[in-house]
Design a protein around this motif. Structure first.
Motif, PDB file in Angstrom:
ATOM      1  N   GLU A   1      25.866 -18.846  31.038  1.00 18.37           N
ATOM      2  CA  GLU A   1      25.655 -17.426  30.807  1.00 18.37           C
ATOM      3  C   GLU A   1      24.179 -17.102  31.017  1.00 18.37           C
ATOM      4  O   GLU A   1      23.309 -17.816  30.525  1.00 18.37           O
ATOM      5  CB  GLU A   1      26.073 -17.039  29.389  1.00 18.37           C
ATOM      6  CG  GLU A   1      27.552 -17.263  29.108  1.00 18.37           C
ATOM      7  CD  GLU A   1      27.978 -16.714  27.763  1.00 18.37           C
ATOM      8  OE1 GLU A   1      27.120 -16.105  27.068  1.00 18.37           O
ATOM      9  OE2 GLU A   1      29.150 -16.878  27.393  1.00 18.37           O
TER      10      GLU A   1
ATOM     11  N   ARG B   1      28.268  -6.812  26.065  1.00 14.40           N
ATOM     12  CA  ARG B   1      28.624  -7.269  24.722  1.00 14.40           C
ATOM     13  C   ARG B   1      28.013  -6.421  23.615  1.00 14.40           C
ATOM     14  O   ARG B   1      28.550  -6.360  22.516  1.00 14.40           O
ATOM     15  CB  ARG B   1      28.190  -8.728  24.543  1.00 14.40           C
ATOM     16  CG  ARG B   1      29.049  -9.688  25.368  1.00 14.40           C
ATOM     17  CD  ARG B   1      28.543 -11.098  25.277  1.00 14.40           C
ATOM     18  NE  ARG B   1      29.450 -12.037  25.926  1.00 14.40           N
ATOM     19  CZ  ARG B   1      29.112 -13.250  26.329  1.00 14.40           C
ATOM     20  NH1 ARG B   1      27.881 -13.691  26.116  1.00 14.40           N
ATOM     21  NH2 ARG B   1      29.995 -14.029  26.920  1.00 14.40           N
TER      22      ARG B   1
ATOM     23  N   VAL C   1      28.511 -14.148  33.296  1.00 15.99           N
ATOM     24  CA  VAL C   1      29.258 -15.325  32.839  1.00 15.99           C
ATOM     25  C   VAL C   1      29.924 -15.977  34.051  1.00 15.99           C
ATOM     26  O   VAL C   1      30.699 -15.331  34.758  1.00 15.99           O
ATOM     27  CB  VAL C   1      30.329 -14.941  31.800  1.00 15.99           C
ATOM     28  CG1 VAL C   1      31.108 -16.182  31.350  1.00 15.99           C
ATOM     29  CG2 VAL C   1      29.686 -14.252  30.604  1.00 15.99           C
TER      30      VAL C   1
ATOM     31  N   GLN D   1      35.803 -17.534  35.401  1.00 15.87           N
ATOM     32  CA  GLN D   1      35.067 -16.286  35.207  1.00 15.87           C
ATOM     33  C   GLN D   1      33.926 -16.214  36.206  1.00 15.87           C
ATOM     34  O   GLN D   1      33.258 -17.218  36.486  1.00 15.87           O
ATOM     35  CB  GLN D   1      34.489 -16.180  33.790  1.00 15.87           C
ATOM     36  CG  GLN D   1      35.489 -15.826  32.707  1.00 15.87           C
ATOM     37  CD  GLN D   1      34.819 -15.678  31.358  1.00 15.87           C
ATOM     38  OE1 GLN D   1      34.582 -16.656  30.660  1.00 15.87           O
ATOM     39  NE2 GLN D   1      34.509 -14.436  30.981  1.00 15.87           N
TER      40      GLN D   1
ATOM     41  N   THR E   1      25.534  -9.545  30.369  1.00 19.26           N
ATOM     42  CA  THR E   1      25.297 -10.978  30.558  1.00 19.26           C
ATOM     43  C   THR E   1      26.254 -11.470  31.638  1.00 19.26           C
ATOM     44  O   THR E   1      27.446 -11.171  31.589  1.00 19.26           O
ATOM     45  CB  THR E   1      25.554 -11.753  29.248  1.00 19.26           C
ATOM     46  OG1 THR E   1      24.584 -11.362  28.279  1.00 19.26           O
ATOM     47  CG2 THR E   1      25.449 -13.261  29.483  1.00 19.26           C
TER      48      THR E   1
ATOM     49  N   SER F   1      32.172 -19.392  34.901  1.00 23.20           N
ATOM     50  CA  SER F   1      32.912 -20.520  34.340  1.00 23.20           C
ATOM     51  C   SER F   1      33.786 -21.115  35.437  1.00 23.20           C
ATOM     52  O   SER F   1      34.617 -20.410  36.016  1.00 23.20           O
ATOM     53  CB  SER F   1      33.775 -20.063  33.159  1.00 23.20           C
ATOM     54  OG  SER F   1      34.557 -21.139  32.657  1.00 23.20           O
TER      55      SER F   1
ATOM     56  N   ASP G   1      30.265 -24.038  32.185  1.00 26.75           N
ATOM     57  CA  ASP G   1      30.062 -22.661  31.726  1.00 26.75           C
ATOM     58  C   ASP G   1      28.573 -22.356  31.637  1.00 26.75           C
ATOM     59  O   ASP G   1      27.814 -23.131  31.037  1.00 26.75           O
ATOM     60  CB  ASP G   1      30.688 -22.451  30.351  1.00 26.75           C
ATOM     61  CG  ASP G   1      32.179 -22.749  30.331  1.00 26.75           C
ATOM     62  OD1 ASP G   1      32.921 -22.087  31.075  1.00 26.75           O
ATOM     63  OD2 ASP G   1      32.589 -23.655  29.582  1.00 26.75           O
TER      64      ASP G   1
ATOM     65  N   SER H   1      29.984  -9.918  35.168  1.00 27.60           N
ATOM     66  CA  SER H   1      28.995  -9.500  34.177  1.00 27.60           C
ATOM     67  C   SER H   1      29.744  -8.895  33.000  1.00 27.60           C
ATOM     68  O   SER H   1      30.763  -8.218  33.183  1.00 27.60           O
ATOM     69  CB  SER H   1      28.000  -8.506  34.778  1.00 27.60           C
ATOM     70  OG  SER H   1      28.628  -7.274  35.061  1.00 27.60           O
ATOM     71  N   VAL H   2      29.240  -9.139  31.790  1.00 30.94           N
ATOM     72  CA  VAL H   2      29.956  -8.743  30.575  1.00 30.94           C
ATOM     73  C   VAL H   2      29.020  -7.956  29.655  1.00 30.94           C
ATOM     74  O   VAL H   2      27.916  -8.413  29.336  1.00 30.94           O
ATOM     75  CB  VAL H   2      30.483  -9.987  29.824  1.00 30.94           C
ATOM     76  CG1 VAL H   2      31.222  -9.564  28.556  1.00 30.94           C
ATOM     77  CG2 VAL H   2      31.389 -10.823  30.724  1.00 30.94           C
TER      78      VAL H   2
ATOM     79  N   ALA I   1      22.917 -18.025  37.457  1.00 39.22           N
ATOM     80  CA  ALA I   1      24.056 -18.696  36.822  1.00 39.22           C
ATOM     81  C   ALA I   1      24.763 -19.628  37.805  1.00 39.22           C
ATOM     82  O   ALA I   1      25.101 -20.766  37.469  1.00 39.22           O
ATOM     83  CB  ALA I   1      25.038 -17.659  36.281  1.00 39.22           C
TER      84      ALA I   1
END
Length: 234
Positions: free
Chosen positions: A189, A156, A165, A150, A163, A167, A187, A153-154, A207
């Protein structure tokens, strides 16, 4: 969430990328010209649209707990999905939808960006005798292979900034027998301060700084603990 921020789906971006790859030579020339002026957030004007190139400038401080090693390391180009092997900045407005930001791109494809920052951070750490990409001809006792799971940006929660992310799955291989010595997923965030692209990019920088720092420390410690595995048997 305004459509102007991420109007294109990842599938549309992939179709656009195919056309871009067919014109790779011309794109390379254009990016080469841009690189001469490249700073974080450098803007390029193309037709009626402004496109901002974001070039992460990570500062990863070497930790006292990291061992100093006298073996060379090869950092392979990271693996990734087709949607991430791109200069597009990915955003996930819903759990099942991947789109890209309009008017902003990374200065390089995500795997190349991650690889470059890893190599630079290893070099700057002063903890390793030699490190390089496979293409540089460095003959490493170990090979660091990574898989970007990953890098997006997410969103939620409705009404809140996304956020970021990141990974990355890492494997350390002994060379030349390519035996996998260890593997671990990293990982991180980081919430963005706002929905604006510069704030989102700042969260990506934070990140990736943490993830790459964790990967470097793990690689040095794991390699040092397996030095005998990388030595040819007599």
């Amino acid at each position: 969430m305004s459509a102007r921020r991420f109007p294109r789906s990842a599938s549309s971006a992939r179709r656009a990328d195919i056309g871009t790859r067919m014109k790779r030579t011309f794109s390379a020339v254009a990016l080469g010209l841009a690189a001469a002026l490249m700073l974080p957030g450098c803007s390029m004007v193309g037709g009626s649209k402004n496109v901002t190139l974001y070039s992460p400038q990570l500062k990863i401080d070497a930790q006292a707990s990291w061992p100093t090693v006298n073996w060379p390391l090869v950092v392979a180009r990271p693996l990734s999905s087709d949607s991430l092997d791109s200069m597009q900045i990915a955003v996930r407005p819903q759990s099942d939808t991947l789109q890209v930001y309009q008017g902003a791109v990374w200065s390089d494809a995500v795997p190349d960006l991650v690889q470059s920052e890893l190599v630079r951070a290893f070099e700057d750490s002063g903890k390793i005798v030699a490190v390089g990409r496979q293409s540089t001809g460095v003959r490493g006792d170990f090979v660091l292979m990574t898989d970007i799971r990953q890098f997006e940006s997410v969103y939620r929660e409705e009404g809140k900034p996304p956020t970021v992310v990141v990974s990355i799955q890492a494997k350390l291989l002994a060379h030349p027998n390519t035996r996998v010595l260890a593997m671990r997923r990293f990982d991180v965030e980081v919430p963005a301060a706002s929905e604006e692209i510069p704030s989102v990019v700042a969260a990506f920088n934070a990140a990736l700084t943490q993830v790459n720092g964790d990967i470097i420390g793990w690689t040095l410690a794991t390699g040092q603990a397996n030095v005998s595995a990388a030595k040819p048997k007599s």
